[in-house]
Design an enzyme around this catalytic site. Structure first.
Site, PDB file in Angstrom:
ATOM      1  N   ASP A  10     -18.284 -18.186  -9.599  1.00  0.00           N
ATOM      2  CA  ASP A  10     -17.692 -17.885  -8.300  1.00  0.00           C
ATOM      3  C   ASP A  10     -18.438 -18.736  -7.250  1.00  0.00           C
ATOM      4  O   ASP A  10     -19.528 -19.246  -7.526  1.00  0.00           O
ATOM      5  CB  ASP A  10     -17.885 -16.386  -8.021  1.00  0.00           C
ATOM      6  N   ASP A  12     -18.261 -18.143  -3.186  1.00  0.00           N
ATOM      7  CA  ASP A  12     -18.765 -17.410  -2.011  1.00  0.00           C
ATOM      8  C   ASP A  12     -19.673 -16.257  -2.433  1.00  0.00           C
ATOM      9  O   ASP A  12     -19.255 -15.353  -3.150  1.00  0.00           O
ATOM     10  CB  ASP A  12     -17.594 -16.877  -1.189  1.00  0.00           C
ATOM     11  N   GLU A  19     -20.694 -16.060   3.524  1.00  0.00           N
ATOM     12  CA  GLU A  19     -19.752 -15.223   4.277  1.00  0.00           C
ATOM     13  C   GLU A  19     -20.168 -14.986   5.737  1.00  0.00           C
ATOM     14  O   GLU A  19     -19.469 -15.401   6.654  1.00  0.00           O
ATOM     15  CB  GLU A  19     -19.515 -13.883   3.564  1.00  0.00           C
ATOM     16  N   GLY A  53      -9.566 -13.854   0.219  1.00  0.00           N
ATOM     17  CA  GLY A  53      -8.671 -14.920   0.688  1.00  0.00           C
ATOM     18  C   GLY A  53      -8.566 -14.897   2.200  1.00  0.00           C
ATOM     19  O   GLY A  53      -8.322 -13.852   2.812  1.00  0.00           O
ATOM     20  N   GLY A  54      -8.770 -16.061   2.799  1.00  0.00           N
ATOM     21  CA  GLY A  54      -8.805 -16.143   4.262  1.00  0.00           C
ATOM     22  C   GLY A  54      -7.477 -15.816   4.922  1.00  0.00           C
ATOM     23  O   GLY A  54      -7.432 -15.089   5.917  1.00  0.00           O
ATOM     24  N   LYS A  55      -6.383 -16.338   4.388  1.00  0.00           N
ATOM     25  CA  LYS A  55      -5.069 -16.072   5.006  1.00  0.00           C
ATOM     26  C   LYS A  55      -4.730 -14.585   4.863  1.00  0.00           C
ATOM     27  O   LYS A  55      -4.253 -13.949   5.806  1.00  0.00           O
ATOM     28  CB  LYS A  55      -3.981 -16.935   4.346  1.00  0.00           C
ATOM     29  N   GLU A  56      -5.012 -14.060   3.690  1.00  0.00           N
ATOM     30  CA  GLU A  56      -4.757 -12.636   3.429  1.00  0.00           C
ATOM     31  C   GLU A  56      -5.615 -11.763   4.357  1.00  0.00           C
ATOM     32  O   GLU A  56      -5.186 -10.710   4.834  1.00  0.00           O
ATOM     33  CB  GLU A  56      -5.072 -12.314   1.960  1.00  0.00           C
ATOM     34  N   ARG A  84      -6.007 -23.306   8.384  1.00  0.00           N
ATOM     35  CA  ARG A  84      -6.372 -24.729   8.244  1.00  0.00           C
ATOM     36  C   ARG A  84      -7.461 -25.086   9.251  1.00  0.00           C
ATOM     37  O   ARG A  84      -8.407 -25.789   8.940  1.00  0.00           O
ATOM     38  CB  ARG A  84      -5.151 -25.621   8.440  1.00  0.00           C
ATOM     39  N   THR A 125     -11.725 -19.026  -2.737  1.00  0.00           N
ATOM     40  CA  THR A 125     -11.761 -19.870  -1.538  1.00  0.00           C
ATOM     41  C   THR A 125     -10.935 -21.154  -1.715  1.00  0.00           C
ATOM     42  O   THR A 125     -10.556 -21.543  -2.812  1.00  0.00           O
ATOM     43  CB  THR A 125     -13.234 -20.161  -1.141  1.00  0.00           C
ATOM     44  N   ASN A 129     -13.233 -26.348   0.374  1.00  0.00           N
ATOM     45  CA  ASN A 129     -14.537 -25.721   0.631  1.00  0.00           C
ATOM     46  C   ASN A 129     -15.471 -25.919  -0.561  1.00  0.00           C
ATOM     47  O   ASN A 129     -16.682 -26.100  -0.393  1.00  0.00           O
ATOM     48  CB  ASN A 129     -14.380 -24.216   0.870  1.00  0.00           C
TER      49      ASN A 129
HETATM   50  C1  XBP Z   1     -14.303 -15.124  -1.372  1.00  0.00           C
HETATM   51  C2  XBP Z   1     -13.262 -14.946  -0.368  1.00  0.00           C
HETATM   52  C3  XBP Z   1     -12.851 -16.063   0.469  1.00  0.00           C
HETATM   53  C4  XBP Z   1     -13.677 -16.471   1.612  1.00  0.00           C
HETATM   54  C5  XBP Z   1     -12.847 -17.351   2.523  1.00  0.00           C
HETATM   55  O1  XBP Z   1     -14.103 -14.237  -2.470  1.00  0.00           O
HETATM   56  O2  XBP Z   1     -12.675 -13.901  -0.256  1.00  0.00           O
HETATM   57  O3  XBP Z   1     -11.671 -15.646   1.045  1.00  0.00           O
HETATM   58  O4  XBP Z   1     -14.106 -15.318   2.307  1.00  0.00           O
HETATM   59  O5  XBP Z   1     -12.270 -18.435   1.877  1.00  0.00           O
HETATM   60  P1  XBP Z   1     -14.707 -14.598  -3.900  1.00  0.00           P
HETATM   61  P2  XBP Z   1     -10.839 -19.010   2.414  1.00  0.00           P
HETATM   62  O6  XBP Z   1     -16.136 -14.978  -3.689  1.00  0.00           O
HETATM   63  O7  XBP Z   1     -14.584 -13.307  -4.681  1.00  0.00           O
HETATM   64  O8  XBP Z   1     -13.884 -15.707  -4.501  1.00  0.00           O
HETATM   65  O9  XBP Z   1     -10.759 -18.747   3.874  1.00  0.00           O
HETATM   66  O10 XBP Z   1     -10.888 -20.476   2.081  1.00  0.00           O
HETATM   67  O11 XBP Z   1      -9.738 -18.279   1.659  1.00  0.00           O
HETATM   68 MG    MG Z   2     -17.947 -14.080  -4.284  1.00  0.00          MG
END
Ligand code: XBP
Ligand code: MG
Length: 261
Positions: A10, A12, A19, A53-56, A84, A125, A129
């Site tokens: 993974d 993040d 984060e 997920g950022g958009k979510e 974006r 992510t 990134n």
């Molecule tokens: C990580 C996330 C990501 C980041 C943001 O979860 O939830 O959404 O917070 O990334 P994990 P984006 O470590 O479980 O994969 O904004 O690029 O989606």
């Molecule tokens: Mg993680």
């Protein structure tokens, strides 16, 4: 020869602590740039991490914290544009070297690579990134260390669904028992365990520290380094000073329920 063939990471919270001081301020910078008065403080961001997920996450925020906000007719397009912009801010931070890899990550990756253990990334992510983090921290060739980069929207159902791990296993043509996942959150562990992988949790993050990691094989505060030992928080992997391939062999034997644990 080891009892595993691939290590899947993974990003993040696992490769780097991204984060609170990475993604969060990048979201805020994108909001400010769009003229929005939204501000995600560290505590609110902890609540928003319920959704991967950022958009979510932006959509979840709008639904629960801004139910009266009147957005444009094309809300999906608006969120995609905002996201974006957030990615631009985030990768700029990475390029400035503001987010280092966590202790032990580079050492373990190098050892695995030299031993011919296959490597993959399995993350929610955005792909950009991942490449910018790896190249900023490990140099321009580091992306090539990974045989598969499973990231972002390649599967519609993000973690905790197992889909992203299943996608990566399919690309690697490996069964789950041949892989070890590295995760930092309950969402990640559920995703990895749901796909049938043994998972090692590495967590120092206040956001994930109290979560339920019962699906993990071992929980550590960090991978550790020689002279900078990790703490084993759960999983009974006593006597491990830091995670290297020898330690992983014990962990994977334990996950298979065999000897050597
Ligand atoms: C990580 C996330 C990501 C980041 C943001 O979860 O939830 O959404 O917070 O990334 P994990 P984006 O470590 O479980 O994969 O904004 O690029 O989606
Ligand atoms: Mg993680």
């Amino acid at each position: 020869m080891y009892g595993f063939e691939a290590l899947l990471f993974d990003v993040d919270g696992t490769l780097a602590d991204t984060e609170r001081d990475g993604h969060r301020p990048a979201f805020n910078a994108a909001f400010a740039e769009a003229g929005l008065d939204w501000e995600w403080d560290p505590s609110l961001y902890g609540e928003l991490l319920a959704v991967t997920g950022g958009k979510e996450r932006i959509r979840y925020y709008l639904e629960h914290w801004r139910p009266d906000w009147r957005g444009p007719a094309d809300l999906d397009g608006f969120i995609a544009d905002l996201h974006r912009s957030k990615t631009r801010h985030f990768v700029a931070m990475l390029r400035e070297g503001r987010i280092p890899l966590r202790p032990g990550v580079l050492r373990l990756l190098r050892e695995a690579r030299e031993a011919g253990v296959r490597l993959g990334i399995v993350t929610t992510t955005t792909p950009e990134n991942v490449t910018v983090l790896l190249e900023s921290c490990g140099g321009p060739g580091m992306v090539g260390w990974f045989e598969v980069i499973a990231a972002g929207d390649v599967v519609p159902r993000k973690k905790p669904a197992p889909d992203i791990y299943l996608w990566a296993l399919d690309r690697l043509a490996l069964p789950p028992g041949a892989c070890i996942a590295f995760e930092d959150s309950d969402h990640g562990v559920r995703s990895a365990a749901g796909a049938g992988l043994a998972a090692i949790v590495v967590t120092e993050s206040a956001y994930t520290a109290g979560q339920d990691f019962s699906g993990a094989t071992v929980v550590l505060d960090q991978l550790g380094e020689p002279g900078r030992p990790c703490k084993v928080l759960a999983g009974g992997a006593s006597g491990i000073e830091y995670i290297d391939l020898a330690a992983l062999e014990r962990v994977s034997a334990r996950a298979r329920g065999g000897a050597g644990s």
